[in-house]
Write a protein that holds these residues in place. Structure first.
Motif, PDB file in Angstrom:
ATOM      1  N   ILE A 238      29.995  53.222  28.717  1.00 10.58           N
ATOM      2  CA  ILE A 238      29.142  53.953  29.670  1.00 10.58           C
ATOM      3  C   ILE A 238      28.390  52.947  30.544  1.00 10.58           C
ATOM      4  CG2 ILE A 238      27.166  55.539  29.894  1.00 10.58           C
ATOM      5  CD1 ILE A 238      29.564  56.979  28.699  1.00 10.58           C
ATOM      6  N   HIS A 239      28.430  53.212  31.836  1.00 11.25           N
ATOM      7  CA  HIS A 239      27.776  52.328  32.821  1.00 11.25           C
ATOM      8  C   HIS A 239      27.180  53.251  33.891  1.00 11.25           C
ATOM      9  CE1 HIS A 239      27.095  49.434  35.907  1.00 11.25           C
ATOM     10  NE2 HIS A 239      28.220  49.632  36.563  1.00 11.25           N
ATOM     11  N   PRO A 240      25.904  53.652  33.698  1.00 10.04           N
ATOM     12  CA  PRO A 240      25.335  54.749  34.496  1.00 10.04           C
ATOM     13  C   PRO A 240      25.302  54.491  36.002  1.00 10.04           C
ATOM     14  CG  PRO A 240      23.911  54.214  32.632  1.00 10.04           C
ATOM     15  CD  PRO A 240      24.953  53.154  32.686  1.00 10.04           C
ATOM     16  N   GLU A 241      25.273  53.241  36.438  1.00  9.30           N
ATOM     17  CA  GLU A 241      25.137  52.973  37.885  1.00  9.30           C
ATOM     18  C   GLU A 241      26.452  53.090  38.643  1.00  9.30           C
ATOM     19  OE1 GLU A 241      24.226  50.834  35.490  1.00  9.30           O
ATOM     20  OE2 GLU A 241      22.030  50.694  35.549  1.00  9.30           O
ATOM     21  N   SER A 242      27.586  53.134  37.956  1.00  7.84           N
ATOM     22  CA  SER A 242      28.914  53.197  38.613  1.00  7.84           C
ATOM     23  C   SER A 242      29.084  52.110  39.673  1.00  7.84           C
ATOM     24  CB  SER A 242      29.166  54.571  39.261  1.00  7.84           C
ATOM     25  OG  SER A 242      29.135  55.599  38.319  1.00  7.84           O
ATOM     26  N   ILE A 243      28.759  50.889  39.307  1.00  9.88           N
ATOM     27  CA  ILE A 243      28.956  49.754  40.225  1.00  9.88           C
ATOM     28  C   ILE A 243      30.162  48.919  39.791  1.00  9.88           C
ATOM     29  CG2 ILE A 243      27.951  47.576  41.060  1.00  9.88           C
ATOM     30  CD1 ILE A 243      26.685  50.092  42.315  1.00  9.88           C
ATOM     31  N   ALA A 244      30.240  48.612  38.485  1.00  8.47           N
ATOM     32  CA  ALA A 244      31.440  47.947  37.948  1.00  8.47           C
ATOM     33  C   ALA A 244      32.451  49.054  37.673  1.00  8.47           C
ATOM     34  CB  ALA A 244      31.104  47.192  36.674  1.00  8.47           C
ATOM     35  N   HIS A 245      33.566  49.039  38.384  1.00  4.22           N
ATOM     36  CA  HIS A 245      34.472  50.197  38.328  1.00  4.22           C
ATOM     37  C   HIS A 245      35.468  50.128  37.189  1.00  4.22           C
ATOM     38  CE1 HIS A 245      32.464  51.785  41.691  1.00  4.22           C
ATOM     39  NE2 HIS A 245      32.780  50.765  42.462  1.00  4.22           N
ATOM     40  N   SER A 246      35.503  49.052  36.463  1.00  5.76           N
ATOM     41  CA  SER A 246      36.238  48.856  35.204  1.00  5.76           C
ATOM     42  C   SER A 246      36.483  47.367  35.013  1.00  5.76           C
ATOM     43  CB  SER A 246      37.566  49.605  35.146  1.00  5.76           C
ATOM     44  OG  SER A 246      37.315  50.967  34.827  1.00  5.76           O
ATOM     45  N   PHE A 247      36.911  47.031  33.791  1.00  5.21           N
ATOM     46  CA  PHE A 247      37.115  45.623  33.417  1.00  5.21           C
ATOM     47  C   PHE A 247      38.506  45.428  32.818  1.00  5.21           C
ATOM     48  CE2 PHE A 247      32.628  46.502  32.948  1.00  5.21           C
ATOM     49  CZ  PHE A 247      31.989  45.353  33.410  1.00  5.21           C
ATOM     50  N   VAL A 248      39.017  44.219  32.974  1.00  4.94           N
ATOM     51  CA  VAL A 248      40.177  43.801  32.187  1.00  4.94           C
ATOM     52  C   VAL A 248      39.743  42.579  31.392  1.00  4.94           C
ATOM     53  CG1 VAL A 248      42.569  42.995  32.196  1.00  4.94           C
ATOM     54  CG2 VAL A 248      41.776  44.563  33.992  1.00  4.94           C
ATOM     55  N   GLN A 249      40.001  42.617  30.067  1.00  7.45           N
ATOM     56  CA  GLN A 249      39.770  41.427  29.256  1.00  7.45           C
ATOM     57  C   GLN A 249      41.133  40.798  28.975  1.00  7.45           C
ATOM     58  OE1 GLN A 249      37.793  41.684  25.254  1.00  7.45           O
ATOM     59  NE2 GLN A 249      36.605  40.109  26.269  1.00  7.45           N
ATOM     60  N   PHE A 250      41.233  39.491  29.209  1.00  5.04           N
ATOM     61  CA  PHE A 250      42.504  38.791  29.025  1.00  5.04           C
ATOM     62  C   PHE A 250      42.550  38.091  27.669  1.00  5.04           C
ATOM     63  CE2 PHE A 250      41.931  39.505  33.515  1.00  5.04           C
ATOM     64  CZ  PHE A 250      43.190  39.953  33.896  1.00  5.04           C
ATOM     65  N   ILE A 251      43.741  37.620  27.290  1.00  2.00           N
ATOM     66  CA  ILE A 251      43.916  37.048  25.947  1.00  2.00           C
ATOM     67  C   ILE A 251      43.081  35.784  25.730  1.00  2.00           C
ATOM     68  CG2 ILE A 251      46.150  38.064  25.363  1.00  2.00           C
ATOM     69  CD1 ILE A 251      47.519  35.602  26.511  1.00  2.00           C
ATOM     70  N   ASP A 252      42.622  35.151  26.811  1.00  4.28           N
ATOM     71  CA  ASP A 252      41.759  33.973  26.638  1.00  4.28           C
ATOM     72  C   ASP A 252      40.278  34.357  26.589  1.00  4.28           C
ATOM     73  OD1 ASP A 252      41.315  34.718  29.225  1.00  4.28           O
ATOM     74  OD2 ASP A 252      41.851  32.800  30.141  1.00  4.28           O
ATOM     75  N   GLY A 253      39.996  35.673  26.607  1.00  2.00           N
ATOM     76  CA  GLY A 253      38.602  36.126  26.519  1.00  2.00           C
ATOM     77  C   GLY A 253      37.943  36.344  27.878  1.00  2.00           C
ATOM     78  N   SER A 254      38.600  35.923  28.953  1.00  2.00           N
ATOM     79  CA  SER A 254      38.038  36.144  30.296  1.00  2.00           C
ATOM     80  C   SER A 254      37.950  37.624  30.605  1.00  2.00           C
ATOM     81  CB  SER A 254      38.963  35.522  31.345  1.00  2.00           C
ATOM     82  OG  SER A 254      38.554  34.258  31.670  1.00  2.00           O
ATOM     83  N   LEU A 255      36.865  38.000  31.271  1.00  2.06           N
ATOM     84  CA  LEU A 255      36.721  39.382  31.734  1.00  2.06           C
ATOM     85  C   LEU A 255      36.733  39.384  33.245  1.00  2.06           C
ATOM     86  CD1 LEU A 255      33.728  41.006  29.794  1.00  2.06           C
ATOM     87  CD2 LEU A 255      36.032  41.933  29.926  1.00  2.06           C
ATOM     88  N   GLY A 260      31.502  47.430  43.346  1.00  2.00           N
ATOM     89  CA  GLY A 260      31.218  47.945  44.677  1.00  2.00           C
ATOM     90  C   GLY A 260      30.411  49.222  44.546  1.00  2.00           C
ATOM     91  N   LEU A 261      29.848  49.669  45.657  1.00  2.00           N
ATOM     92  CA  LEU A 261      29.117  50.946  45.612  1.00  2.00           C
ATOM     93  C   LEU A 261      30.098  52.066  45.297  1.00  2.00           C
ATOM     94  CD1 LEU A 261      26.784  50.522  48.716  1.00  2.00           C
ATOM     95  CD2 LEU A 261      26.146  50.374  46.292  1.00  2.00           C
ATOM     96  N   PRO A 262      29.609  53.139  44.646  1.00  2.00           N
ATOM     97  CA  PRO A 262      30.522  54.258  44.369  1.00  2.00           C
ATOM     98  C   PRO A 262      30.892  54.988  45.650  1.00  2.00           C
ATOM     99  CG  PRO A 262      28.320  54.712  43.463  1.00  2.00           C
ATOM    100  CD  PRO A 262      28.272  53.336  44.066  1.00  2.00           C
ATOM    101  N   ASP A 263      32.073  54.742  46.158  1.00  2.00           N
ATOM    102  CA  ASP A 263      32.556  55.372  47.385  1.00  2.00           C
ATOM    103  C   ASP A 263      34.077  55.422  47.287  1.00  2.00           C
ATOM    104  OD1 ASP A 263      33.378  56.098  49.903  1.00  2.00           O
ATOM    105  OD2 ASP A 263      32.150  54.644  50.986  1.00  2.00           O
ATOM    106  N   THR A 281      33.775  49.464  57.583  1.00  2.00           N
ATOM    107  CA  THR A 281      32.347  49.356  57.880  1.00  2.00           C
ATOM    108  C   THR A 281      31.508  50.066  56.816  1.00  2.00           C
ATOM    109  OG1 THR A 281      32.541  51.339  59.217  1.00  2.00           O
ATOM    110  CG2 THR A 281      32.703  49.244  60.386  1.00  2.00           C
ATOM    111  N   HIS A 282      32.099  50.290  55.616  1.00  2.00           N
ATOM    112  CA  HIS A 282      31.347  50.973  54.551  1.00  2.00           C
ATOM    113  C   HIS A 282      30.115  50.158  54.175  1.00  2.00           C
ATOM    114  CE1 HIS A 282      35.523  52.554  53.026  1.00  2.00           C
ATOM    115  NE2 HIS A 282      35.253  52.943  54.253  1.00  2.00           N
ATOM    116  N   LYS A 283      29.100  50.883  53.673  1.00  2.00           N
ATOM    117  CA  LYS A 283      27.885  50.210  53.197  1.00  2.00           C
ATOM    118  C   LYS A 283      28.272  49.231  52.074  1.00  2.00           C
ATOM    119  CE  LYS A 283      23.205  51.374  51.846  1.00  2.00           C
ATOM    120  NZ  LYS A 283      22.792  51.544  50.480  1.00  2.00           N
ATOM    121  N   ARG A 284      27.670  48.035  52.104  1.00  2.00           N
ATOM    122  CA  ARG A 284      27.977  46.999  51.112  1.00  2.00           C
ATOM    123  C   ARG A 284      27.026  47.066  49.921  1.00  2.00           C
ATOM    124  NH1 ARG A 284      32.395  46.821  54.152  1.00  2.00           N
ATOM    125  NH2 ARG A 284      33.168  44.732  54.546  1.00  2.00           N
TER     126      ARG A 284
END
Ligand code: NDP
Ligand code: MG
Length: 388
Positions: A238-255, A260-263, A281-284
């Motif tokens: 759960i990420h209430p602000e909806s700014i990070a739109h998802s993650f990938v974790q790789f086999i070396d531990g990197s995420l 971006g803004l929810p748009d 020209t979307h809001k940044r």
């Protein structure tokens, strides 16, 4: 110039896709538009974008649309079968699948069979028959580019990576309007409350799915098929602000994450323009507006739909298809104030018990499972024993 067939052009995704087209007139052209029954908006869109054809799937609306467009060189078709034909036209370079629900399955398959690249918003297509959809796409060498913001994020994180380097993916969920609430609150929730999403303005069905967390369950299954993952590789946070739109974790531990803004215009534009990245020209996003971003574990006990969907994903076979059909029925009933918020999970669970399990369904068996599940759900809705 990419010529687009926009299926579901009168919806939340469809109208935003047309905003993207209007902002990039040298890159995109509209070949086909489709709506179900919103004739007035379809007519307005046809006047503005001058497509070669429009499809209004509800036959009762055909005359109205035909009459309104009679002075223009625009073909007008009606009925669901017409969708399957227009997506195959030579002049269509890409199909945006933005019809809501199971109703979007056949036209997406028809477009894949014709070798058309798909910008996929309609997640239910993959929930219902993900194995068949992805297999057909592979056979035809058809790219399926996700529009769903989480899947677009993962897709963007995976550019330049190999499947073997993925450890897991982490889908972010806003938590919806009832984040932190418990059953004693949810028992009194009505459609008008559930339709108030904190971060996104979307169609009614997905807004209810976001309030029950079924949306995130559907997205787990969508991710499994889109990215060829094992069930164990899919997580939700759960990420209430909806700014990070998802993650990938790789086999070396990197995420890696995409932020971006929810748009929705951004993932829509990314899918339509892929493999190009184009400006807008979307809001940044501004870090000063978000000094903290929060993450917490989902409450599977209170938001049972997420647990039900995860379970259906692990069971495999026709289970997700059955669950999806039951969900479409209960969401419809909830929107009509026929059943309560918590009854949605009760009914879905009961329908899953009632429909026979099929391990490797054919397309016909998926269609039959969908129909059976709807019948069972409607029966349970009618008995009205689910007041809460
Ligand atoms: P909407 O309800 O806003 O729009 C649905 C579109 O599909 C409308 O054009 C509607 O026509 C058409 N439609 C509805 N029923 C049928 C039918 N039986 N046959 C043919 N066309 C039909 O939905 P959204 O735009 O919100 O969502 C579309 C899809 O995208 C869903 O699968 C959703 O899960 C997914 N999605 C949506 C997001 C969003 O932000 N909205 C985000 C991520 C995914 P009419 O207007 O005439 O009824
Ligand atoms: Mg999403």
């Amino acid at each position: 110039m990419k010529r687009l067939a926009i299926l579901g052009s009168t919806g939340s995704i469809g109208t935003q896709a047309l905003d993207v087209v209007a902002a990039h007139p040298t890159l995109f052209e509209v070949e086909v538009l489709s709506a179900h029954s919103n004739a007035a908006l379809l007519i307005e869109q046809a006047h503005q974008f001058q497509p070669n054809a429009v499809v209004v799937t509800d036959p009762k609306k055909y005359d109205e649309v035909k009459r309104a467009l009679s002075a223009l060189p625009i073909k007008v078709f009606s009925g669901a079968d017409a969708l399957n034909e227009v997506v195959q036209w030579e002049a269509v370079d890409m199909v945006l699948a933005a019809i809501v629900g199971f109703a979007g399955l056949h036209s997406t398959l028809a477009a894949i069979d014709a070798g058309k690249p798909i910008a996929l918003a309609n997640k239910e297509t993959l929930v219902v028959a993900g194995d068949i959809v992805m297999q057909r796409a592979a056979e035809k060498n058809v790219p399926i580019i996700p529009v769903d913001s989480e899947h677009s994020a993962i897709f963007q994180c995976l550019v330049g990576e190999t499947a073997e380097s993925i450890d897991k993916i982490i889908l972010t969920a806003s938590g919806g309007p009832f984040l932190g609430r418990k059953t004693n609150f949810l028992v009194n929730v009505k459609a008008m409350h559930a339709l108030q999403h904190p971060n996104w303005t979307m169609g009614a069905k997905i807004t209810i799915d976001s309030a029950t967390l079924m949306n995130k369950g559907l997205e787990m299954i969508e991710a499994k098929w889109l990215f060829g993952l094992k069930n164990e590789q899919i997580d939700v946070i759960i990420h209430p602000e909806s700014i990070a739109h998802s993650f990938v974790q790789f086999i070396d531990g990197s995420l890696k994450a995409q932020l971006g803004l929810p748009d929705m215009k951004l993932p829509i534009q990314y899918a339509l323009a892929f493999p190009q990245r184009i400006s807008n020209t979307h809001k940044r996003f501004d870090f000063k507006d978000f000094q903290t971003l929060k993450f917490e574990a989902p409450d599977y006990k209170t938001f049972r739909n997420l647990a039900i969907a995860k379970d259906a994903m692990f069971k495999g076979g026709n289970m997700a298809c059955v669950m999806n059909a039951a969900n479409e029925e209960v969401v419809h009933a909830f929107l009509q104030n026929q059943i309560g918020f918590l009854s949605m999970s009760d009914i879905i669970e009961e329908v899953i018990q009632k429909v026979a399990f099929i391990n490797t369904p054919t397309l016909q068996e998926y269609i039959a499972s969908d129909a059976q599940a709807r019948e069972q759900a409607q029966e349970l809705i009618k008995t009205n024993s689910y007041k809460h």
